[in-house]
Design a protein around this motif. Structure first.
Motif, short mmCIF file in Angstrom:
data_model
loop_
_atom_site.label_atom_id
_atom_site.label_comp_id
_atom_site.label_asym_id
_atom_site.label_seq_id
_atom_site.Cartn_x
_atom_site.Cartn_y
_atom_site.Cartn_z
N ARG A 31 0.73 -1.11 -0.18
CA ARG A 31 -0.07 0.12 0.01
C ARG A 31 0.73 1.25 -0.07
O ARG A 31 0.62 2.12 -0.79
N TYR A 32 1.77 1.25 0.86
CA TYR A 32 2.75 2.47 0.72
C TYR A 32 3.43 2.55 -0.47
O TYR A 32 3.34 3.57 -1.05
N PHE A 33 4.05 1.58 -0.99
CA PHE A 33 4.68 1.32 -2.38
C PHE A 33 3.63 1.95 -3.46
O PHE A 33 4.13 2.91 -4.10
N LYS A 34 2.50 1.41 -3.50
CA LYS A 34 1.50 2.05 -4.50
C LYS A 34 1.26 3.51 -4.29
O LYS A 34 1.20 4.27 -5.37
N THR A 35 0.72 4.13 -3.04
CA THR A 35 0.49 5.37 -2.87
C THR A 35 1.82 6.46 -3.18
O THR A 35 1.38 7.34 -3.94
N LEU A 36 2.93 5.97 -2.71
CA LEU A 36 4.00 6.59 -3.16
C LEU A 36 4.19 6.64 -4.69
O LEU A 36 4.59 7.94 -5.42
N LYS A 37 4.12 5.44 -5.28
CA LYS A 37 4.27 5.53 -6.62
C LYS A 37 3.47 6.61 -7.74
O LYS A 37 3.73 7.31 -8.55
N HIS A 38 2.04 6.48 -7.16
CA HIS A 38 1.05 7.30 -7.66
C HIS A 38 1.48 8.78 -7.38
O HIS A 38 0.86 9.77 -8.44
N ARG A 39 1.88 8.92 -6.25
CA ARG A 39 1.96 10.51 -6.00
C ARG A 39 3.05 11.26 -6.68
O ARG A 39 3.25 12.41 -6.74
N LYS A 40 4.05 10.23 -7.45
CA LYS A 40 5.07 10.93 -7.98
C LYS A 40 5.90 12.16 -7.28
O LYS A 40 5.97 13.17 -8.01
N ILE A 41 6.39 11.74 -6.41
CA ILE A 41 7.09 12.62 -5.64
C ILE A 41 8.58 13.14 -6.33
O ILE A 41 9.24 12.17 -6.52
N ILE A 42 8.73 14.44 -6.17
CA ILE A 42 10.06 14.87 -6.86
C ILE A 42 11.18 14.29 -6.34
O ILE A 42 11.32 14.61 -5.13
N GLY A 43 12.07 13.88 -7.13
CA GLY A 43 13.29 13.38 -6.58
C GLY A 43 13.43 11.88 -6.08
O GLY A 43 14.51 11.46 -6.27
N ILE A 44 12.49 11.24 -5.93
CA ILE A 44 12.22 9.91 -5.81
C ILE A 44 12.40 9.15 -7.25
O ILE A 44 11.84 9.41 -7.97
N ASN A 45 13.47 8.23 -7.13
CA ASN A 45 13.61 7.60 -8.44
C ASN A 45 13.75 6.14 -8.37
O ASN A 45 13.54 5.42 -9.53
N ASN A 46 13.33 5.50 -7.48
CA ASN A 46 12.99 4.14 -7.09
C ASN A 46 12.17 3.67 -5.81
O ASN A 46 12.53 4.28 -4.95
N LEU A 47 11.49 2.55 -5.94
CA LEU A 47 10.76 2.40 -4.76
C LEU A 47 10.74 0.82 -4.94
O LEU A 47 10.66 -0.05 -5.91
N THR A 48 11.36 -0.08 -3.95
CA THR A 48 11.68 -1.42 -3.79
C THR A 48 10.93 -1.85 -2.73
O THR A 48 11.32 -2.18 -1.48
N PRO A 49 9.76 -2.42 -2.81
CA PRO A 49 9.19 -3.12 -1.75
C PRO A 49 9.41 -4.47 -1.57
O PRO A 49 10.10 -5.07 -2.52
N SER A 50 9.73 -4.83 -0.47
CA SER A 50 9.87 -6.27 -0.04
C SER A 50 9.09 -6.83 0.89
O SER A 50 8.12 -6.34 1.06
N TYR A 51 9.30 -8.12 1.51
CA TYR A 51 8.59 -8.75 2.37
C TYR A 51 8.00 -7.80 3.58
O TYR A 51 6.87 -7.68 3.58
N ASN A 52 9.01 -7.13 4.21
CA ASN A 52 8.65 -6.22 5.18
C ASN A 52 9.40 -4.95 5.31
O ASN A 52 9.46 -4.40 6.21
N LYS A 53 9.82 -4.58 4.27
CA LYS A 53 10.73 -3.36 4.10
C LYS A 53 10.12 -2.75 2.87
O LYS A 53 9.68 -3.30 1.89
N LEU A 54 10.28 -1.24 2.71
CA LEU A 54 10.14 -0.72 1.57
C LEU A 54 11.37 0.40 1.49
O LEU A 54 11.71 1.15 2.34
N ILE A 55 12.39 0.24 0.62
CA ILE A 55 13.32 1.35 0.13
C ILE A 55 13.12 2.23 -0.69
O ILE A 55 12.53 1.86 -1.92
N ILE A 56 13.34 3.34 -0.34
CA ILE A 56 12.93 4.67 -1.25
C ILE A 56 14.13 5.50 -1.54
O ILE A 56 14.91 5.64 -0.69
N SER A 57 14.55 5.10 -2.79
CA SER A 57 15.78 5.88 -3.30
C SER A 57 15.34 7.20 -3.92
O SER A 57 14.47 7.43 -4.77
#
Lengths: 224, 314
Positions: A31-57
């Motif tokens: 859910r966090y991954f999808k919400t952030l992806k849709h928001r297209k926040i300036i500067g975020i260039n990758n989102l990596t969801p895994s079992y229990n982590k989300l890495i936002i680069s």
């Protein structure tokens, strides 16, 4: 909810959703991954969801840890965010020549191969994440009886299509790759298609996967 | 065949087309890829007055030898590279960071990189390539990018288009300084390692292994003892992340890295040191130095400012 946010180097946020690996925790990650992806926040260039982590680069030329952390802490997550769970059937052939680690697994699990296959093919699996190599799905959970460690020495080349088991998870090697999972069979179905830029993955996080056992003739004829 | 094209006489050992890479695809397992040494990539394009994100040829150690057929264009090589231009009447020893006019039949022979790894060849035109996810960058492990996701091979021909008619000479004085210590921010699993292991990590030298490539840099040195678990639940990776594998040795993720991994992360190389890190050849030794996030951010701002200054001086 996110239990802890820290930095992973100087260009990524490391969001920890807790130690437990289960569908509930993973659904929150997605859910966090999808919400952030849709928001297209300036500067975020990758989102990596895994079992229990989300890495936002992020691009350090455009933003920084403090600013992205603030955005993530204050974002409201839509609990109704569609987790689009498609149900996908994956044909798998477990003929001797394709079931590379079955003998080893029989010993490790102390079960004969019929029992291993019956158990494996009787369940539905949930896609926690995709990655490592392009399109590779990480599926769970395997029955307790089928849980084994990785190979002591990983293979340099695991054939494309191989279906592997490790701990509570199953995966499918979408292309030839090094790897250490216990290989029980091979699927003739293409799981990743780089030509479909919009939708290259057959299986996406949140999807339900069922495996269907096919024989070697069906396997050989599959792509004719 | 279009009349303007390059013919590959010798491909070199690791010659690929690269640009700035592709973003927002980690979640399906596709890394950034892109030029390993970002600054040298940008400078090569500026020297031939290209759009800074134009595809260039990246090579490692032994470069390619190419013959050009067509109308006049200019080329530039960046990095620390030995190369020659073979013209009808003469052979010119090439200087990096300087553009050269080349004409029909001329050859560019990129002999080797000098105590470094990567170099770049840019042309005052566009290579006519297929893009995937808006990037030409070749990821040979996933076979993604132009040239069917493969390295350039002997006898291939590459057409070029949109030639730039302004081939006035461009030049800049630039020296690739070497780095003695790679600066690192502690990783999310730093406490998985014994006190002795942590100490060894920051005090001892590590040698770059021959098994290093665009995916990752393997290091040889003292074993770093893990006192918690040699595996973590698989999670995302980034370029610069230093994992300690089950056998106790570090591996640093580079541009074509797997997007998910299950080894503990002892540290992450700071963004400001990334271009210099990738240029350290196999067999050379490095040391790690711990640094705080705020200092790393400042160092990156300075590094980026310096890059922009170099670009604007060309």
């Amino acid at each position: 909810m996110i239990k802890n946010i820290s930095n992973l180097g100087d260009a990524a946020l490391y969001c920890d959703f807790g130690k437990e690996v289960n569908k509930e925790t993973n659904s929150t990650v997605i859910r966090y991954f999808k919400t952030l992806k849709h928001r297209k926040i300036i500067g975020i260039n990758n989102l990596t969801p895994s079992y229990n982590k989300l890495i936002i680069s992020y691009d350090l030329k455009k933003t920084n840890f403090k600013d992205i952390k603030k955005i993530v802490e204050n974002i409201s997550i839509d609990q109704k965010e569609d987790l689009s769970s498609n149900k996908i059937e994956i044909p798998v052939c477990c003929e001797e020549s394709l079931s590379l680690d079955i003998e080893r697994l029989e010993k490790k699990l102390n079960l004969n191969r019929d029992k291993i296959f019956d158990n494996f093919f009787s369940k539905e699996y949930f896609c926690y994440m995709t990655g490592f190599i392009a399109g590779m799905p990480f599926l769970g959970d395997l029955d307790n009886l089928l849980r084994a460690k990785r190979l002591e020495t990983p293979r340099v080349k695991v054939p494309k299509g191989s279906v592997g088991l490790t701990e509570q998870f199953a995966n499918i090697y979408t292309s030839e790759s090094p790897g250490g999972w216990n290989i029980i069979g091979n699927s003739p179905l293409g799981i990743f298609d780089k030509k479909k830029e919009q939708k290259p993955n057959l299986i996406n996080p949140g999807d339900i996967v069922v495996f269907k056992k096919i024989n070697i003739d069906q396997y050989k004829k599959y792509n004719e | 065949m279009n009349k303007n094209y390059f013919e590959i006489i010798r491909a070199g050992i690791n010659t690929t087309f690269q640009d700035l890479g592709r973003d927002n695809l980690y979640h399906i397992g596709i890394p950034f890829s892109g030029a390993m040494d970002n600054r040298n990539f940008l400078l090569s394009n500026k020297l031939v007055k290209n759009n800074l994100n134009s595809p260039v040829l990246e090579f490692a150690y032994l470069g390619p030898s190419l013959r050009y057929h067509g109308e006049k264009i200019s080329i530039a090589v960046t990095g620390d590279v030995n190369f020659k231009l073979k013209k009808e009447q003469k052979i010119i020893e090439g200087n990096c960071y300087e553009s050269y006019l080349i004409e029909n039949g001329d050859e560019i022979d990129i002999l080797s990189t000098n105590k470094s790894v990567y170099g770049y060849l840019a042309i005052s035109a566009e290579f006519d390539l297929n893009f995937q996810w808006k990037s030409c960058s070749v990821n040979t492990k996933a076979n993604i990018g132009s040239n069917n996701g493969k390295k350039v091979s002997d006898n291939q021909k590459f057409q070029i288009k949109n030639l730039n008619n302004d081939y006035s000479k461009k030049k800049i004085n630039y020296f690739n300084s070497k780095i003695e210590k790679i600066r690192v921010i502690k990783g999310t699993n730093f406490d998985y390692f014994s006190d002795k292991g942590k100490k060894l990590f920051f005090e001892r030298e590590f040698m770059i292994s021959k098994l290093s490539d665009r995916m990752g840099m393997r290091l040889e040195g003292p074993k770093i003892e893990n006192v918690v678990d040699t595996n973590i639940k698989s999670e995302g990776l980034l370029k610069g992340v230093i994992q300690i594998t089950a056998d106790g040795f570090p591996i640093i993720m580079l541009s074509d890295h797997g997007t998910i991994g299950g080894y503990p992360k002892i540290g992450v190389v700071i963004s400001a040191d990334y271009d210099k890190l990738v240029q350290i050849p196999s067999g050379a030794k490095i040391k790690f130095q711990e640094i705080e996030l705020s200092d790393a951010e400042t160092l990156f701002r300075l590094y980026e400012m310096e890059t922009q200054n170099l670009i604007s001086r060309i």
